[in-house]
Scaffold this active site. Structure first.
Site, PDB file in Angstrom:
ATOM      1  N   ASP A 259       0.850  -1.189   0.000  1.00 61.16           N
ATOM      2  CA  ASP A 259       0.000   0.000   0.000  1.00 61.16           C
ATOM      3  C   ASP A 259       0.888   1.242   0.000  1.00 61.16           C
ATOM      4  O   ASP A 259       2.117   1.134   0.096  1.00 61.16           O
ATOM      5  CB  ASP A 259      -0.939   0.006   1.210  1.00 61.16           C
ATOM      6  CG  ASP A 259      -0.218  -0.425   2.474  1.00 61.16           C
ATOM      7  OD1 ASP A 259       0.962  -0.056   2.641  1.00 61.16           O
ATOM      8  OD2 ASP A 259      -0.826  -1.126   3.296  1.00 61.16           O
TER       9      ASP A 259
ATOM     10  N   ASP B  18       1.590   5.042   1.590  1.00 63.94           N
ATOM     11  CA  ASP B  18       1.308   5.964   2.681  1.00 63.94           C
ATOM     12  C   ASP B  18       1.871   7.337   2.361  1.00 63.94           C
ATOM     13  O   ASP B  18       2.945   7.465   1.769  1.00 63.94           O
ATOM     14  CB  ASP B  18       1.947   5.461   3.984  1.00 63.94           C
ATOM     15  CG  ASP B  18       1.329   4.142   4.448  1.00 63.94           C
ATOM     16  OD1 ASP B  18       0.112   3.948   4.224  1.00 63.94           O
ATOM     17  OD2 ASP B  18       2.049   3.311   5.013  1.00 63.94           O
TER      18      ASP B  18
ATOM     19  N   ASP C  53      10.462   3.703  13.123  1.00 60.03           N
ATOM     20  CA  ASP C  53      11.230   2.636  13.757  1.00 60.03           C
ATOM     21  C   ASP C  53      12.607   2.423  13.116  1.00 60.03           C
ATOM     22  O   ASP C  53      13.635   2.654  13.738  1.00 60.03           O
ATOM     23  CB  ASP C  53      10.423   1.330  13.840  1.00 60.03           C
ATOM     24  CG  ASP C  53       9.692   0.961  12.559  1.00 60.03           C
ATOM     25  OD1 ASP C  53       9.910   1.631  11.523  1.00 60.03           O
ATOM     26  OD2 ASP C  53       8.908  -0.002  12.577  1.00 60.03           O
TER      27      ASP C  53
END
Ligand code: ATP
Ligand code: MG
Length: 463
Positions: A74, A76, A158
């Site tokens: 997907d 983002d 992260d």
């Protein structure tokens, strides 16, 4: 303010991988990305937001995957616009999430997620007021809902490879964390101090493993170093979140590698405590059964076949079952009720760690129950069993047990033959069964005494 100042005087951590306040800019032509590779909807959202005066980038997994030649799952978008400002720009936009708002922009079946730049909370906030603090005593972030600058947004992500921002208009990549370097060197590296980042969110330990397996990357040594010690922190994570993460770990198409890494890093234990115990007690059998189940799962995913989490959990937990059933039997419970009680206990304990929804726990029980029924084939039983909607899963599970070395007296082969046979052959098989054994025996106890066991031992497949 003070923190900013402090940071700028802090000596760089580990050479080139200290926090950067200015990004490395990689111009078009210096990297392999092209705007046309990205979802045109995602690109048009970025253009629209930029034209409205906001900063906007494609970010995270889609940039990383595209640089590696993988088709992204997907797309983002990260932006300086608030969710309300984003919504005001698009008719097909919906704000989701209560604590942290995101905007979903719908284009038919495609949904583009647009997130406002976020910042991490300052570390010292917890000490000031434990009631309103965003972290608990161990430093875990409980709330994560402060908007920030682009640079702060990069630092709160992260891994370095997940913190790349691509501007499809200028076709430039902004790299605040040396992510491009780590992509080239195929390394998973946390941004910032690893221990602190795991304490903020222990699930990052699982994400490190997930990306390492998915991308076939190594985990950088400082990133891997604290994991074994901090792994027990996963016990504090809400069971519902761990269910989601576990599915991602085991349905990624790289579950077999993931499992090895989880065991090696002692992350398997807090996720599946009973199975981890079985792994200690019966290492070869448990390891073979689980790996084989995961290898099959990976294969099915590669072939585009459906996989059910129920089968997966049934396999992950099965090795813990016999020990429990025996314990109950030693307290005087008959074998079948002991097995059922053990199954019930095991699943409800597991659900304290990983909230497996009812729609999966029920089929897990059915797959296990089928294991008691498959040996009982006499009369009309085999015929009835074959029509059971759970037969296929039960039969596959039986083959799995056999491939891990479980002694079943050739039961799997019998069922394979039975399915391949016509009606009259099937009748013969049942009759044959009746002449050698009564075919109703529930467990191995009875069959062990059966003379047919010896007869078949030499003719068996010998897996
Ligand atoms: P995938 O291909 O599995 O979707 P992804 O990188 O897009 O990989 P997501 O879980 O969709 O992973 O998260 C999107 C982005 O949000 C990540 O790339 C990362 O930058 C950031 N992110 C997600 N979870 C965390 C976390 N626990 N801590 C910090 N940053 C995170
Ligand atoms: Mg994603």
């Amino acid at each position: 303010m003070l923190k900013k100042l402090f940071q700028s005087f802090r000596p760089p951590v580990r050479g080139a991988h200290h926090k950067r306040t200015t990004p490395e800019v990689i111009n078009s032509g210096q990297h392999s990305l092209q705007r046309g590779q990205f979802s045109r909807h995602a690109v048009s959202i970025v253009e629209r937001l930029q034209n409205a005066g906001y900063q906007a980038y494609l970010v995270g997994g889609c940039v990383r995957d595209q640089l590696l030649g993988i088709t992204p799952k997907d797309f983002d978008v990260a932006t300086s616009a608030t969710p309300e400002q984003v919504r005001a720009e698009f008719r097909n936009a919906r704000i989701i999430g209560r604590r942290f708002k995101l905007v979903h922009i719908h284009f038919g079946r495609e949904i583009i997620e647009v997130a406002t730049f976020r910042a991490n909370h300052p570390e010292n906030e917890a000490a000031e007021d434990s009631h309103t603090s965003s972290r608990n005593e161990s430093g875990r972030i409980l709330r994560d809902n402060v908007y920030g600058t682009l640079e702060e947004d990069a630092q709160r992500r992260d891994f370095t490879i997940n913190a790349l921002y691509y501007d499809p208009v200028s076709e430039r990549i902004l790299d605040y964390a040396n992510g491009v370097h780590d992509i080239r060197n195929r390394l998973i590296r946390l941004i910032g101090d690893p221990t602190q980042r795991y304490q903020e969110d222990p699930v990052r330990m699982l994400r490190a493993v997930r990306f390492a397996a998915k991308l076939n990357f190594g985990i950088e040594k400082h990133t891997v170093q604290p994991i074994r010690q901090l792994a027990p922190m996963l016990r504090e994570i809400p069971a519902a979140r761990l269910f989601e993460e576990t599915l991602k770990l085991f349905l990624s198409g790289n579950a077999a590698d993931t499992f090895e890494m989880l065991v090696d890093l002692q992350l398997f234990d807090p996720l599946f405590p009973a199975s981890a115990e079985a792994l200690e007690e019966h290492p070869t059998y448990t390891h073979t059964l689980i790996s084989q189940a995961l290898i099959n799962t990976d294969l099915r995913i590669k072939q585009g076949k459906p996989v059910t989490p129920a089968f997966l959990f049934a396999a992950l937990l099965w090795p813990a079952l016999p020990g429990r059933a025996l314990r109950l039997q030693s307290r005087g419970m008959p074998p079948i009720p002991a097995m059922n009680e053990a199954a019930h206990e095991l699943i409800s304990e597991q659900c304290q760690r990983i909230a497996i929804p009812k729609r999966f726990t029920l089929p897990i029980r059915e797959i296990w129950d089928m294991q008691e029924r498959l040996p009982r084939r006499s009369g009309k039983r085999a015929e009835v069993l074959l029509d059971n909607p759970r037969f296929r899963a039960g039969y596959d599970f039986l083959l799995l047990r056999e491939s891990a070395g479980e002694e079943t007296d050739g039961l799997g082969q019998w069922w394979t033959d039975y399915q391949d046979s016509n009606d009259s052959e099937r009748r013969d098989m049942i009759r044959d069964l009746g002449s050698r054994e009564d075919g109703t025996s529930a467990g191995p106890r009875k069959r062990k005494r059966s003379p047919s066991k010896r007869k078949r031992a030499d003719g068996g497949a010998g897996e």
